[in-house]
Motif scaffolding. Sequence first.
Motif: not given
Length: 117
Positions: A30, A33-34, A37, A44-45, A47-48
Motif C-alpha cells: 500500500q 502504491d501511495e 500515485r 488506485q483503480d 494504477l491497478d
Amino acid sequence: MKKHRIFTMSFASVYPHYVAKAEKKGRTNQEVDEIIRWLTGYGQDQLDNQLESGTDFETFFADAPKMNPSRTLIKGLICGIRVEEIEDPLMREIRYLDKLVDELARGKAMDKILRRG
C-alpha cells in the motif's frame, strides 16, 4: 538511437520487485502504491488497470494523469548516478520512482518521501 530496455519492459513485471524490496524492510505494498500515485497522479483503480494491462514503462509515464511537480525535489544517487542530472526525461522519471522506493525500504517516513516536510 535505440531505446533503453527498461522503456519497453512492462511496468507490471517490475512492480513486484518494488513491493518485495519494500516488504523485505517491513513496509507495505500500500505504501508502494501511495508513492506511485503521488508521483504519477494515477488513482488506485487507474494504477491497478495499468498493472493488469501490461503497459510498458514508456506508456505508463506518458499516460500518467499528472506528474507531481514536487518530484524535482528528489535528489541523490540511484545506481551510482545523480537522479537530478539524468538527461533523458523518461529515464529520470523511472529513476525518481526507484529512488522513492529505495527511501521507503530504508525506513524513511512517508511525509519525507512524499516531500511534505
